[in-house]
Design a protein around this motif. Sequence first.
Motif, mmCIF file in Angstrom:
data_model
loop_
_atom_site.group_PDB
_atom_site.id
_atom_site.type_symbol
_atom_site.label_atom_id
_atom_site.label_comp_id
_atom_site.label_asym_id
_atom_site.label_seq_id
_atom_site.Cartn_x
_atom_site.Cartn_y
_atom_site.Cartn_z
ATOM 1 N N ILE A 68 10.847 13.344 20.352
ATOM 2 C CA ILE A 68 11.867 12.052 20.839
ATOM 3 C C ILE A 68 13.000 12.982 20.809
ATOM 4 O O ILE A 68 13.330 13.939 20.337
ATOM 5 N N ASN A 69 13.464 12.103 22.075
ATOM 6 C CA ASN A 69 15.257 13.320 22.202
ATOM 7 C C ASN A 69 16.444 11.783 21.761
ATOM 8 O O ASN A 69 15.872 11.464 20.552
ATOM 9 N N GLU A 70 17.954 12.534 21.561
ATOM 10 C CA GLU A 70 18.340 12.062 19.925
ATOM 11 C C GLU A 70 18.833 10.468 20.674
ATOM 12 O O GLU A 70 19.368 9.620 20.151
ATOM 13 N N GLU A 71 18.748 10.410 22.512
ATOM 14 C CA GLU A 71 19.292 9.193 22.365
ATOM 15 C C GLU A 71 17.959 8.561 22.377
ATOM 16 O O GLU A 71 18.781 6.443 22.080
ATOM 17 N N LEU A 72 17.100 8.735 22.604
ATOM 18 C CA LEU A 72 15.809 7.280 21.993
ATOM 19 C C LEU A 72 15.724 7.121 20.347
ATOM 20 O O LEU A 72 15.641 5.702 20.210
ATOM 21 N N ALA A 73 16.552 7.863 19.950
ATOM 22 C CA ALA A 73 16.306 8.248 18.678
ATOM 23 C C ALA A 73 17.720 7.867 17.640
ATOM 24 O O ALA A 73 17.827 6.087 17.061
ATOM 25 N N PRO A 102 2.012 9.347 15.696
ATOM 26 C CA PRO A 102 3.308 9.914 15.321
ATOM 27 C C PRO A 102 3.903 10.658 16.120
ATOM 28 O O PRO A 102 4.315 12.076 16.457
ATOM 29 N N ILE A 103 5.880 10.199 15.756
ATOM 30 C CA ILE A 103 6.780 11.325 16.306
ATOM 31 C C ILE A 103 6.704 12.195 15.761
ATOM 32 O O ILE A 103 7.389 12.306 13.416
ATOM 33 N N VAL A 104 6.802 13.724 15.838
ATOM 34 C CA VAL A 104 6.646 14.797 14.930
ATOM 35 C C VAL A 104 8.407 15.844 15.065
ATOM 36 O O VAL A 104 8.743 16.532 13.897
ATOM 37 N N GLY A 105 9.390 15.305 16.036
ATOM 38 C CA GLY A 105 10.629 15.824 15.717
ATOM 39 C C GLY A 105 11.529 14.865 16.829
ATOM 40 O O GLY A 105 10.658 13.961 17.264
ATOM 41 N N ILE A 106 12.879 15.541 16.714
ATOM 42 C CA ILE A 106 13.475 15.070 17.700
ATOM 43 C C ILE A 106 14.301 16.397 17.781
ATOM 44 O O ILE A 106 14.704 17.531 17.747
ATOM 45 N N VAL A 107 14.208 16.308 19.933
ATOM 46 C CA VAL A 107 15.304 16.928 20.469
ATOM 47 C C VAL A 107 16.501 16.619 20.645
ATOM 48 O O VAL A 107 16.808 15.831 20.737
ATOM 49 N N ALA A 108 17.626 18.007 21.754
ATOM 50 C CA ALA A 108 18.765 17.166 21.556
ATOM 51 C C ALA A 108 18.600 17.221 23.545
ATOM 52 O O ALA A 108 17.038 16.965 24.065
ATOM 53 N N SER A 137 22.988 11.790 36.162
ATOM 54 C CA SER A 137 22.564 10.311 35.666
ATOM 55 C C SER A 137 22.483 10.661 33.941
ATOM 56 O O SER A 137 23.064 11.678 33.513
ATOM 57 N N ALA A 138 22.910 9.300 33.613
ATOM 58 C CA ALA A 138 23.136 9.335 31.941
ATOM 59 C C ALA A 138 21.705 9.809 31.640
ATOM 60 O O ALA A 138 20.440 9.387 32.030
ATOM 61 N N THR A 139 21.655 10.115 30.062
ATOM 62 C CA THR A 139 20.899 10.826 29.247
ATOM 63 C C THR A 139 19.749 8.839 29.334
ATOM 64 O O THR A 139 19.995 8.428 28.380
ATOM 65 N N GLU A 140 18.846 9.693 29.622
ATOM 66 C CA GLU A 140 17.322 8.034 29.172
ATOM 67 C C GLU A 140 17.256 8.630 27.953
ATOM 68 O O GLU A 140 16.727 10.189 27.234
ATOM 69 N N PRO A 141 16.810 7.532 27.310
ATOM 70 C CA PRO A 141 15.614 7.814 26.631
ATOM 71 C C PRO A 141 13.781 8.810 26.583
ATOM 72 O O PRO A 141 13.542 7.856 27.890
ATOM 73 N N GLU A 142 13.973 9.471 25.929
ATOM 74 C CA GLU A 142 12.801 10.322 26.458
ATOM 75 C C GLU A 142 11.235 10.621 25.388
ATOM 76 O O GLU A 142 11.922 11.024 24.078
ATOM 77 N N VAL A 143 10.423 10.662 25.500
ATOM 78 C CA VAL A 143 9.243 11.174 24.969
ATOM 79 C C VAL A 143 8.707 12.288 25.556
ATOM 80 O O VAL A 143 8.638 12.060 26.491
ATOM 81 N N PHE A 144 8.562 13.177 24.969
ATOM 82 C CA PHE A 144 7.239 14.211 24.854
ATOM 83 C C PHE A 144 6.649 14.445 23.941
ATOM 84 O O PHE A 144 5.234 14.069 23.226
ATOM 85 N N LEU A 145 5.406 14.650 24.812
ATOM 86 C CA LEU A 145 3.921 14.323 25.325
ATOM 87 C C LEU A 145 3.082 16.004 25.193
ATOM 88 O O LEU A 145 2.917 16.201 26.505
ATOM 89 N N ASP A 146 2.066 16.607 24.513
ATOM 90 C CA ASP A 146 1.701 17.932 25.037
ATOM 91 C C ASP A 146 0.728 17.378 26.355
ATOM 92 O O ASP A 146 0.219 16.501 25.962
ATOM 93 N N TYR A 147 0.339 18.122 27.246
ATOM 94 C CA TYR A 147 0.094 18.577 27.794
ATOM 95 C C TYR A 147 -1.754 18.332 27.512
ATOM 96 O O TYR A 147 -2.945 18.002 28.224
ATOM 97 N N LEU A 148 -2.374 18.569 26.351
ATOM 98 C CA LEU A 148 -3.403 18.934 25.807
ATOM 99 C C LEU A 148 -4.313 16.789 25.822
ATOM 100 O O LEU A 148 -5.569 17.731 25.630
ATOM 101 N N HIS A 149 -3.214 16.397 25.412
ATOM 102 C CA HIS A 149 -3.650 15.469 25.145
ATOM 103 C C HIS A 149 -2.944 14.648 26.053
ATOM 104 O O HIS A 149 -2.875 13.140 25.482
#
Length: 870
Positions: free
Chosen positions: A627-632, A661-667, A676-688
């Motif tokens: 997830i990004n910092e904004e979502l956290a 599970p959440i495994v990391g936080i990115v800037a 645009s304003a920074t939105e809450p964002e989640v990142f998911l591997d394309y393999l899943h």
Amino acid sequence: MIWRRRQALDDLDEDIREHLARETEENLARGMSSEEANAAARRAFGSVTRIKEDTRAVWVPIWADQLAQDVRYALRLVRRSPGFSCVVIATLALGIGLTTAVFSVVNAVLLRPLAYRDGDRLVWIVTYDDRVAPIKSIEVVSAPDFVAFHDRSSTLERAVAFYVGMERVTAKDGVAAIRVATVSSDFWDLAGATPALGRLPASGEDAILLSHAFFESAFNGDASVVGRMVMVNDRQVLLAGVLPRTFHPQLPAPAAVSQLPPGEVEAYHATTIQPPAPTDLGVRVFYVIARTKPGLSVAHVKSELETLRADVRRTYPKLASAPRLRVTPFTDVLIGQARRSLLILFGCVLVVLTIACVNIASLQLARASARRKEVAVRAAIGAGRGRVLRQLVVENLVLASAGGIAGLLVARAAVSSMIRLLPYAIPRLTETTIDSRVLTFASLTSILTAFVCGIAPAAALWRMNVQDALKDGTRMTTAPPRALRARRALVTIELALASVLVVAAMLLVKSLWRIMAYPPGFDPEHVLTLKIQMSGQAYRTPERKRTYLDEVLQKARAVPGVLAAGVASDADARIRLVRQDGPPMSLLDRPIVRLNVTSAGYPTAVGMRVVGGRWMTSHEPSAVYVINEELARRYFTGENPIGRRLLLPNGPDPARAIPVPIVGIVADLRTADLESATEPEVFLDYLHGNPFAMTVNVRTIGDPLQVAPALRAKLAAIDPTQALFEMKRLDTALMDSIAPRRMTLTLLVVFAGSALLLGVIGIYGVMAYSVAQRTQEIGVRMALGATRRAVLIMVMRQGIGMTAAGVALGALSAVGMTRMLASLLYEVQPTDGSSFAVAFVGIVATAMAACGVPAMTASLVDPVTALRCE
């Protein structure tokens, strides 16, 4: 016309001579001498000149004849003073040209009617959720709602659903990714579509119509393809017709984070919208334009549509539709924020035109001082004040006409540059032309400018004492102190107006700098991006898409000069955020976050920093979230989100969601829309995940464009049926995302630079004229012992006084005027002290440099030469 007048005058002279000759002969017959006979004939006839004038007044109105004389005299003055005339014409060309260019854009965007019949009755209909931040990409209408609006509304005359996306079309030279508008059946009537070739699609027919430009570029204008089947996304579709070259229906621009690049729609795909089954949760969504029935208000239409939506919710109780409905005049949606920006720019360019008029008025005052004796002589021999003023007006009209013609050339060049450099920065900008309305505006502006520029010199000559002017025996007429004070006041006004524009430009420059302030580690200058879609029958399953992306990344990393490669979602996908350990919430109460399906190499490719935990790897045994910092900050306040689980949707049934599970936080990082304003964002591997439209990001050693040909060739060889498009540098793509702001800034900087240039010319002209007028005084001072340094300071003091007054007045004006720019600023206050300081330091330095040249000239005056001057 001139030849006929000369012939008539020659005939009149001949008639007069014959009449005098006959009278003279009769007098001779009476016994008079030759001299007496001739004199008697002339006495009897009267004044020849007066009769000629009276006769000519019958043929041509006296005012027209005098006007022609004034025009000829004005042209002679232009020829005698080429330097003065060129300066005035160039100043007018700059002022009128810039004003006309901006007005031509205002005319195209705000004044010209829409390319729809009864465009004033068109409305834009969307549904939205007011519990989340406004997101343009999800302001759509579901198919059940549209069907209800189309079939049961009594307030709508026509309702059209459409959606614009990128689709692959197989053309003669290969596969092309083009913008295709999927439209419902009423679109053709609403847009007034009449094919240039072929026909319109029949009801329920799976067919497309091509734009004329795409038809010529992709099919070489071959009319034989019309009526045949073409491949669209691996599906046979009938090419029913080709639209005319002039068919350009205005459709709202896509969201900046959308996978759709800006540009004209290249094909129109007919579709039939059917209501889904009540248990079907996979509902299609569209944008909706409707034409209301005459005389109905937007509020009336919205009230009825709300009632229809309530019926739809009872029919589809499990439909996850947005709770709110918005009905807006279509013009407001199409133009958006461009209206305010254009009006601000038009006001700024009028300031530039005002400065140009003030500058010319100052020059005309100096010229009027030099022409005082000429005007006095004309008045002494019978010319009235009105006659003299008309002469001055005609002179100004001649100069203004030349300036207006040159200004049209400047306007045409400016408009062409705007369209070529930033064609989609403003809606309807590509429709900008120099039409009859713009020509009328330029003509009226030129005439008004002529009168405005002539007010000050005309007033000075009107108050002139003819006797005093005639008594002045010097070869060079000295301007009275009142005229010098007037010129200084005009220059002060110029600098004040220029100060306002320079401050506004500095505020926008700082806003752009704030937008472009990339976070640490992010270097878009060495990143190349391109887009892929993976569409067609071969890419129906997520497994096939993943295999294709594996090969894309492998080939991309193998290109010489590439350091890292990664992919990320190009589609503007969003999901409902659901915490596994969170309290139970209804579907519509769950917050919306952006979902980015990405790869393990993505952070290295774009320079994303991991601030907590870790990034996903390419060998994850199961799905993980980053997830990004904004979502956290927003949804995990006061707790560590690492290890928490979010539910990943797994089809339309919420009960099948998978805990991830959440495994990391990115800037926080904006790689699509800088503004645009920074939105809450989640990142998911394309393999899943289930990737669809993706952006490939490649970090290179040097210039990314150097590796572009090799990269395109390797990726195109993987699957020639998949189009690669929008290949560009990432920094270029980011700048394109703020194109409206860039255009506003560019134009305002041009206006501010032009205003400052005119102000500098004005203060230089006043100082140079003052030094020329005071040459003898300076010589006397230096003969009596004044040093060159003292003379330099004396002259500079005058310039400093005008500059200080102009800057002070400009500061007061800017404090109030810049508040109008608040909507255009980004993290900058309208009264930002640093912007004001930089602007005024630059203005003062430039003005002092302009004053320095005349001051240096004054300090180098030879006393002996100056004392010889009269």
